[in-house]
Structures are given as structure tokens and as C-alpha cells.
Scaffold this motif. Sequence first.
Motif, PDB file in Angstrom:
ATOM      1  N   ILE A 486       7.715   2.488  -0.034  1.00 36.64           N
ATOM      2  CA  ILE A 486       8.115   2.339  -1.245  1.00 36.64           C
ATOM      3  C   ILE A 486       8.377   1.084  -1.466  1.00 36.64           C
ATOM      4  O   ILE A 486       9.415   0.475  -0.997  1.00 36.64           O
ATOM      5  CB  ILE A 486       9.191   3.385  -1.584  1.00 36.64           C
ATOM      6  CG1 ILE A 486       8.538   4.795  -1.267  1.00 36.64           C
ATOM      7  CG2 ILE A 486       9.626   3.483  -3.007  1.00 36.64           C
ATOM      8  CD1 ILE A 486       7.648   5.312  -2.332  1.00 36.64           C
ATOM      9  N   PHE A 488      10.506  -0.522  -4.632  1.00 34.73           N
ATOM     10  CA  PHE A 488      10.940  -0.108  -5.834  1.00 34.73           C
ATOM     11  C   PHE A 488      10.865  -1.055  -7.031  1.00 34.73           C
ATOM     12  O   PHE A 488      10.811  -2.453  -6.696  1.00 34.73           O
ATOM     13  CB  PHE A 488      12.669   0.120  -5.675  1.00 34.73           C
ATOM     14  CG  PHE A 488      12.994   1.097  -4.655  1.00 34.73           C
ATOM     15  CD1 PHE A 488      12.665   2.345  -4.915  1.00 34.73           C
ATOM     16  CD2 PHE A 488      13.642   0.809  -3.279  1.00 34.73           C
ATOM     17  CE1 PHE A 488      13.114   3.475  -4.037  1.00 34.73           C
ATOM     18  CE2 PHE A 488      13.803   1.835  -2.497  1.00 34.73           C
ATOM     19  CZ  PHE A 488      13.581   3.360  -3.024  1.00 34.73           C
ATOM     20  N   TYR A 497       9.533   3.762  -7.860  1.00 36.32           N
ATOM     21  CA  TYR A 497       8.642   2.898  -7.315  1.00 36.32           C
ATOM     22  C   TYR A 497       7.760   1.924  -8.170  1.00 36.32           C
ATOM     23  O   TYR A 497       7.947   2.163  -9.533  1.00 36.32           O
ATOM     24  CB  TYR A 497       7.382   3.599  -6.461  1.00 36.32           C
ATOM     25  CG  TYR A 497       6.777   4.770  -7.433  1.00 36.32           C
ATOM     26  CD1 TYR A 497       7.646   5.957  -7.504  1.00 36.32           C
ATOM     27  CD2 TYR A 497       5.817   4.487  -8.058  1.00 36.32           C
ATOM     28  CE1 TYR A 497       7.178   7.062  -8.425  1.00 36.32           C
ATOM     29  CE2 TYR A 497       5.417   5.740  -9.016  1.00 36.32           C
ATOM     30  CZ  TYR A 497       6.029   6.635  -9.117  1.00 36.32           C
ATOM     31  OH  TYR A 497       5.322   7.567  -9.996  1.00 36.32           O
TER      32      TYR A 497
END
Length: 517
Positions: A486, A488, A497
Motif C-alpha cells: 500500500i 498512501f 491508497y
Amino acid sequence: MLSINTACLLAALLGLVYVWCRYSFGYWKRNNIPYMSPLIGNTEVFIKRTNSFFLYLADVYKDAKMSTAAAVGIYILNKPALVLREPELIKTVLVKEFAKFKNRSAACDPHNDPLGSNNLFFVNNPLWKDLRTKITPIFTSGKFKQMYPLMTEIGTDLEAHLNSFAKTNDAFVTEVKEICASFTTDMIASIAFGVKANSLSNPNGEFRTQGRKLFTATFRRAIDFFVGFFFSKWASTLRITLFTPEFSTFLRGTINHVMASREESKATRNDLIDVLVSLKGEAVAKGEYNAHLQDVLTAQAAVFFSAGFESSSSLMTFTLYELSKRPDLQERLRNEICEAFVAEQGTMSYETINNLPYLGMVVDEALRLYPLIPFLDREHRPKEGEKPFDLKPYYDYTLPVGMTLLVSVLGVHRDPKFWPNPYTFDPERFNAENKKTHKPMTYFPFGSGPRNCIGSRIGLLQAKVGLVHIFKNHYVTTCDKTPSEIIFDTLGVALNYKSGMYLNFVNDKRYERNAKQ
């Protein structure tokens, strides 16, 4: 060429700037508090857009030089603020000394965004306490149980939507967050407003369109949130808004229509509208009802909608992502869910869904790894004449009135001191035995103390309803478009995400097979 006088003046100005910077950014050193060395305050990451400031707080928390610090001084531009690290100190601020930290430091422009400034999240005491007391009756177990049949209807709609993608045993790749957000939008519209939004069948409907716009990360939105949270005194001057004029117009029209319809029919649905109608009736009886009060009532609906659909859909998305990488964990969860459906002949009662042990463990672990709001903020505001808060026994320092205190929920939740192998998704952390060993104030995905998230239980229930209806006859796997990790969004106002979350859904009809056995 510059004249001698001009050169001297410029040198004097630069000297004054240098002295001012040395003094302003020497605040924490003078007060003997561990601090992060500032460049542009500690907001360089936000200004350069290399990271979200809220995620930067997690970096402050885990900085190796601060590993023994109870609190860390930072600068928001030139404004000193504290990041709390020690769990007992966090508990003191959020719970024990709550009276001195009742308010958040956030605000938005009351003239350009009355729905934003008057909702339960932003509003200050004493109005906050009054509103929370009046709205709390919506969030009781009894009310949830009465709403639950409405929630399962939307869960059935989700099943039908997934089944429409593929025939038996076929697989299909889809962007998960959009499906989850459409589901939770339909859920909130039904249980809060008594409206059938049909976002699953019509993702371009008005409810889903407005929600999508509200949480689309842009640089302008990031600035609004940054100023709103950390420089609230400038909120009116800079016209900082939480809700756009378009969203406010849409929601006012919706709420006014639904409330008028409910008042006329005298019907009850045990939802938010019932409470708002009741509050309006009390105000009318006292002769206190006016346009401002109607905005205050609508503001609660606005935050219920925005927070309700986004947080639950993100929780579902992160959970599906982690389980797609761990088929062993997913298999265990699916067995638990399908056995419960078989036992109740294709339905799942309110009591059952709240007592599925492994489902609870999975969701709790998803919230540990991905706390949807990655930080908490509080403003030091003791009553007049009351002794200000100090950091003893950690530091000999008394907080000035108005100082912002920050807690990195993400940092605490991923601290290896409290959570071994913190980046590993491991639901067993939350089994009955392991929960007894958790250090207090190291897990608080919905905040803590009197100002914790009022809607946490309904948000959890929404996510659980969505997950059980997905896993009833489907499982998820990774695909070529699934991110390996992931990343961000640096402009996000909550944990999200950076790009679409694509997963492969496989339709295997497990419940139907088990039911026939």
C-alpha cells in the motif's frame, strides 16, 4: 548595483529574519523537550507534497532518536505543537484530563460552510456536549438491532451485484473500493435517511457522485484540511470548507425533504431522521427553531453520511486486500461465515454477526494496521482560573493555553514494542487470550475518551455485513493490477491508497453447496 543604504537595509532585514527564526524554532530547545529539527517548520513534507503531514506524524513517532521520548516537539510552520508517544500520557490527555482537552484544534468557515462548522466532529464545547447527548440514542444496541433488517437488505443487494458480474465459477477483476463505497453509501442512505440510493446498481447516482467528490484528494482540499486542523484562526479569513457548496445544497434538499415527509406521515424508522425530527419538534415547542438550528440538524446528517460511508468502505477494502494475499486466513473466515449462514438457513442474525470470533479478529487487525483516521488532535483549553496541564513526571513543562497536542494512531498501532512484526497482518493478535496482554492505550482506531468516534459500532457493523455477504459465495485473490504494498495518497485526509485497489473475485457458491449437504 544596490546602493550602500539599500544593501544595509537588506542585510538588517535578513538579520532580523535570522534572529526571529532562531528564536521561534528554538522554543522546544529552551523548554528542554525532545524535538524534530525544523526546516520549514516541520511541514516541509506537506509543502513539497512528498508525504501527507498526517502520515509524517507517524514518522515523527517512530524516529529512532525519539524512541524513549514521552512527547516530541514539532513546528507547524512556526507554531509549536506536541506529538505524544507515551501511552500513559496519551491516556491522561484523552481520558483522565479530558476537561482540559475537550476541543479539537480544527475549525472551518461558519459563513461559507455552516454544515461543516456545526457538526459533531468540529463543534466545540458546550454545544458539542449538548449535541452528543441528544444524538447518542441513535447509537445504542437496541437501535442497531432495529436497523439490522434494513442493513441485511443492502447486504443482499451487494450479493446480487457481485453475482451479476459473472456466472457460477467464473472470476472477474474489479476495483474494490468503488464497490465497497457504493455498498456503504446505500447502507447509510437507508439506515440514516430512509432513502433508497441504489448506488450499487447506479454508481453515477447523486448520493454516490456527491460522496465521491467529497473524498477526491486534490491539493486544494489538502490545503483546506491543513489550515482547518492546524491554523483554525485563519479558517474564516481563508474560507476553509469541509463540505463544498454543491454537497451542502444536495444534502440540505435531501434532509429537508425527508424530514418533512417523516413529519407528515408520523412514521418511525429508528434512524437519524427520527432524532432530527424530534429535536426540531422540541425547538419549535420552545419557540427556538430557526434557519440556523436547521443547519445544525443538517450538519449532523452531513457528517454521519460522509464519515459513515467512507470509513466503513475503507475498512472493507483494506480487509479484502490483506485477505487476498493470505488464502489460509480467508479460508478460515469463509468457513466461519458459511457455517453461520447454514445454521440459520441463509440468514444471519444481529447477535450472530456480532459474535463471530474470527470475523471480529480479522476486522480488529485491519483497523490496527490501517487506522482510518491516522491521528488525533486536541487543544489545551483549561477553564479560566484552572491550573494548566503540565508534562510531569516526564518533563518539567507546562502547556500554554491553546497549544495543539497530536497523537499518531498509525505510529502507535505499528510500534514493534507493542505489536511484534507490526507490518504483518495477523488476526491472532486479537484472540481472547492475546487481547488480555495488550498494553492499555496502544489500540484506539476510533479514538478514546469522551470524544471518541460516536459511530464506531455502527461503522464496524456495516463493514461486517458487507464482508459476510461478499464471502458468502465469493473469495478474493490478487491479480496483475493488485499493488504489492500500500502506498498512501499524499493528499489524502484519511488513510487511503494512491491508486485503484483491483482484486480478482471468484464466484464459488460455497454457501449453496454447504446448505445442500
